[in-house]
Write a protein that holds these residues in place. Structure first.
Motif, PDB file in Angstrom:
ATOM      1  N   MET A   1      -7.308  -2.185 -25.183  1.00  0.00           N
ATOM      2  CA  MET A   1      -6.779  -3.333 -25.901  1.00  0.00           C
ATOM      3  C   MET A   1      -6.013  -2.832 -27.117  1.00  0.00           C
ATOM      4  SD  MET A   1      -8.783  -6.679 -27.399  1.00  0.00           S
ATOM      5  CE  MET A   1      -9.720  -5.901 -28.683  1.00  0.00           C
ATOM      6  N   GLN A   2      -4.827  -3.350 -27.317  1.00  0.00           N
ATOM      7  CA  GLN A   2      -4.029  -3.077 -28.502  1.00  0.00           C
ATOM      8  C   GLN A   2      -4.147  -4.262 -29.438  1.00  0.00           C
ATOM      9  OE1 GLN A   2      -1.878  -0.327 -29.269  1.00  0.00           O
ATOM     10  NE2 GLN A   2      -3.100   0.603 -27.643  1.00  0.00           N
ATOM     11  N   CYS A   3      -4.309  -3.999 -30.741  1.00  0.00           N
ATOM     12  CA  CYS A   3      -4.403  -5.103 -31.694  1.00  0.00           C
ATOM     13  C   CYS A   3      -3.860  -4.666 -33.048  1.00  0.00           C
ATOM     14  CB  CYS A   3      -5.836  -5.592 -31.832  1.00  0.00           C
ATOM     15  SG  CYS A   3      -7.001  -4.356 -32.380  1.00  0.00           S
ATOM     16  N   LEU A   4      -3.609  -5.640 -33.888  1.00  0.00           N
ATOM     17  CA  LEU A   4      -3.188  -5.420 -35.263  1.00  0.00           C
ATOM     18  C   LEU A   4      -4.275  -5.952 -36.175  1.00  0.00           C
ATOM     19  CD1 LEU A   4       0.473  -6.784 -35.103  1.00  0.00           C
ATOM     20  CD2 LEU A   4      -0.224  -4.390 -35.168  1.00  0.00           C
ATOM     21  N   MET A   5      -4.451  -5.315 -37.344  1.00  0.00           N
ATOM     22  CA  MET A   5      -5.329  -5.907 -38.342  1.00  0.00           C
ATOM     23  C   MET A   5      -4.573  -7.092 -38.915  1.00  0.00           C
ATOM     24  SD  MET A   5      -8.195  -5.952 -40.008  1.00  0.00           S
ATOM     25  CE  MET A   5      -8.944  -4.366 -39.716  1.00  0.00           C
ATOM     26  N   ASP A   6      -5.073  -8.284 -38.691  1.00  0.00           N
ATOM     27  CA  ASP A   6      -4.426  -9.498 -39.161  1.00  0.00           C
ATOM     28  C   ASP A   6      -4.786  -9.755 -40.623  1.00  0.00           C
ATOM     29  OD1 ASP A   6      -2.978 -12.097 -38.067  1.00  0.00           O
ATOM     30  OD2 ASP A   6      -4.571 -12.747 -39.436  1.00  0.00           O
ATOM     31  N   HIS A   7      -6.090  -9.796 -40.904  1.00  0.00           N
ATOM     32  CA  HIS A   7      -6.513 -10.023 -42.283  1.00  0.00           C
ATOM     33  C   HIS A   7      -7.954  -9.583 -42.491  1.00  0.00           C
ATOM     34  CE1 HIS A   7      -7.875 -13.838 -40.378  1.00  0.00           C
ATOM     35  NE2 HIS A   7      -8.861 -13.781 -41.260  1.00  0.00           N
ATOM     36  N   ILE A   8      -8.304  -9.386 -43.757  1.00  0.00           N
ATOM     37  CA  ILE A   8      -9.691  -9.257 -44.171  1.00  0.00           C
ATOM     38  C   ILE A   8      -9.947 -10.376 -45.161  1.00  0.00           C
ATOM     39  CG2 ILE A   8      -9.837  -6.763 -43.761  1.00  0.00           C
ATOM     40  CD1 ILE A   8      -9.705  -6.410 -46.820  1.00  0.00           C
ATOM     41  N   SER A  45      -4.216 -16.187 -50.544  1.00  0.00           N
ATOM     42  CA  SER A  45      -4.141 -14.879 -49.909  1.00  0.00           C
ATOM     43  C   SER A  45      -3.135 -14.024 -50.655  1.00  0.00           C
ATOM     44  CB  SER A  45      -3.686 -15.011 -48.444  1.00  0.00           C
ATOM     45  OG  SER A  45      -4.515 -15.897 -47.727  1.00  0.00           O
ATOM     46  N   VAL A  46      -3.219 -12.715 -50.434  1.00  0.00           N
ATOM     47  CA  VAL A  46      -2.188 -11.779 -50.887  1.00  0.00           C
ATOM     48  C   VAL A  46      -1.733 -10.985 -49.674  1.00  0.00           C
ATOM     49  CG1 VAL A  46      -2.944 -11.642 -53.287  1.00  0.00           C
ATOM     50  CG2 VAL A  46      -3.907 -10.060 -51.620  1.00  0.00           C
ATOM     51  N   ARG A  47      -0.456 -10.635 -49.653  1.00  0.00           N
ATOM     52  CA  ARG A  47       0.130  -9.992 -48.482  1.00  0.00           C
ATOM     53  C   ARG A  47       0.227  -8.480 -48.680  1.00  0.00           C
ATOM     54  NH1 ARG A  47       1.946 -11.403 -43.879  1.00  0.00           N
ATOM     55  NH2 ARG A  47       1.834 -13.616 -44.352  1.00  0.00           N
ATOM     56  N   LEU A  48      -0.338  -7.736 -47.693  1.00  0.00           N
ATOM     57  CA  LEU A  48      -0.248  -6.278 -47.693  1.00  0.00           C
ATOM     58  C   LEU A  48       1.047  -5.805 -47.059  1.00  0.00           C
ATOM     59  CD1 LEU A  48      -3.851  -5.316 -46.546  1.00  0.00           C
ATOM     60  CD2 LEU A  48      -2.907  -5.166 -48.842  1.00  0.00           C
ATOM     61  N   ASN A  49       1.449  -6.451 -45.972  1.00  0.00           N
ATOM     62  CA  ASN A  49       2.664  -6.106 -45.226  1.00  0.00           C
ATOM     63  C   ASN A  49       2.986  -7.309 -44.342  1.00  0.00           C
ATOM     64  OD1 ASN A  49       1.227  -5.858 -42.640  1.00  0.00           O
ATOM     65  ND2 ASN A  49       0.407  -3.939 -43.450  1.00  0.00           N
ATOM     66  N   ILE A  54      -4.862 -10.305 -47.232  1.00  0.00           N
ATOM     67  CA  ILE A  54      -6.236 -10.360 -47.730  1.00  0.00           C
ATOM     68  C   ILE A  54      -6.461 -11.779 -48.209  1.00  0.00           C
ATOM     69  CG2 ILE A  54      -7.891  -9.540 -49.448  1.00  0.00           C
ATOM     70  CD1 ILE A  54      -6.269  -6.935 -49.600  1.00  0.00           C
ATOM     71  N   ASP A  55      -7.447 -12.458 -47.626  1.00  0.00           N
ATOM     72  CA  ASP A  55      -7.822 -13.798 -48.066  1.00  0.00           C
ATOM     73  C   ASP A  55      -8.878 -13.665 -49.149  1.00  0.00           C
ATOM     74  OD1 ASP A  55      -6.176 -15.000 -46.137  1.00  0.00           O
ATOM     75  OD2 ASP A  55      -7.798 -15.069 -44.660  1.00  0.00           O
ATOM     76  N   LEU A  56      -8.767 -14.477 -50.191  1.00  0.00           N
ATOM     77  CA  LEU A  56      -9.717 -14.465 -51.301  1.00  0.00           C
ATOM     78  C   LEU A  56     -10.526 -15.753 -51.261  1.00  0.00           C
ATOM     79  CD1 LEU A  56      -7.238 -13.120 -54.014  1.00  0.00           C
ATOM     80  CD2 LEU A  56      -8.883 -11.799 -52.654  1.00  0.00           C
ATOM     81  N   PHE A  57     -11.759 -15.664 -50.722  1.00  0.00           N
ATOM     82  CA  PHE A  57     -12.612 -16.843 -50.573  1.00  0.00           C
ATOM     83  C   PHE A  57     -13.350 -17.122 -51.883  1.00  0.00           C
ATOM     84  CE2 PHE A  57     -13.715 -17.468 -45.788  1.00  0.00           C
ATOM     85  CZ  PHE A  57     -12.373 -17.561 -45.483  1.00  0.00           C
ATOM     86  N   PRO A  58     -13.118 -18.302 -52.498  1.00  0.00           N
ATOM     87  CA  PRO A  58     -13.850 -18.649 -53.715  1.00  0.00           C
ATOM     88  C   PRO A  58     -15.330 -18.902 -53.395  1.00  0.00           C
ATOM     89  CG  PRO A  58     -12.557 -20.508 -52.951  1.00  0.00           C
ATOM     90  CD  PRO A  58     -12.211 -19.349 -52.069  1.00  0.00           C
ATOM     91  N   LYS A  59     -16.129 -18.873 -54.430  1.00  0.00           N
ATOM     92  CA  LYS A  59     -17.590 -18.959 -54.281  1.00  0.00           C
ATOM     93  C   LYS A  59     -18.035 -20.162 -53.456  1.00  0.00           C
ATOM     94  CE  LYS A  59     -21.786 -18.295 -56.919  1.00  0.00           C
ATOM     95  NZ  LYS A  59     -22.343 -17.990 -58.244  1.00  0.00           N
TER      96      LYS A  59
END
Length: 133
Positions: A1-8, A45-49, A54-59
């Motif tokens: 399987m080929q995949c891309l890291m979509d987000h953390i 979120s902030v974009r790496l590429n 990266i999603d920033l989940f509040p408390k």
């Protein structure tokens, strides 16, 4: 399987401080920040590429699932993006190997917009999201 890291997804306690760090110190462009501040979307979120955010989940999004006794796990989950065919094959392999799908299929926001996701855990209980667009 080929995949891309979509987000953390990072669980954050001080959302504005984290937004400032990633957008100002690391100079990563923000996604959906104004919508987040207006209460229209649940997290920024902030974009790496072009393919990864990266999603920033509040408390409020993670505090109910935090470990007893306080504290939090910083990494909420990570997401891989695959083709629809690979996604369907993955679902079959998960089922054949007795891996429970905890949530999904559900529509979710990611690095390339809206997609269809499932959530499951690895043997050490890390939450993984797999999606297709």
């Amino acid at each position: 399987m080929q995949c891309l890291m979509d987000h953390i997804v990072l669980n954050v306690e001080e959302d504005e401080r984290m937004i400032a760090f990633y957008s100002e110190v690391l100079a990563l462009p923000t996604e959906r920040l104004e919508e987040y501040r207006a209460g229209v979307v649940p997290f920024p979120s902030v974009r790496l590429n072009p393919d990864t955010i990266i999603d920033l989940f509040p408390k409020r999004m993670w505090e109910k699932s935090a470990p007893r006794g306080g504290g939090r796990e910083n990494l909420n989950h990570f997401c891989i993006a695959v083709t629809k065919v690979e996604w369907e094959e993955l679902r079959s392999r998960l089922e054949a190997n007795g891996v429970a799908i905890e949530e999904g299929p559900v529509p979710r926001w990611g690095a390339q917009g809206m997609g269809t996701s499932i959530y499951f855990r690895d043997p050490e209980r890390n939450l993984i999201e797999a999606r297709h667009y």
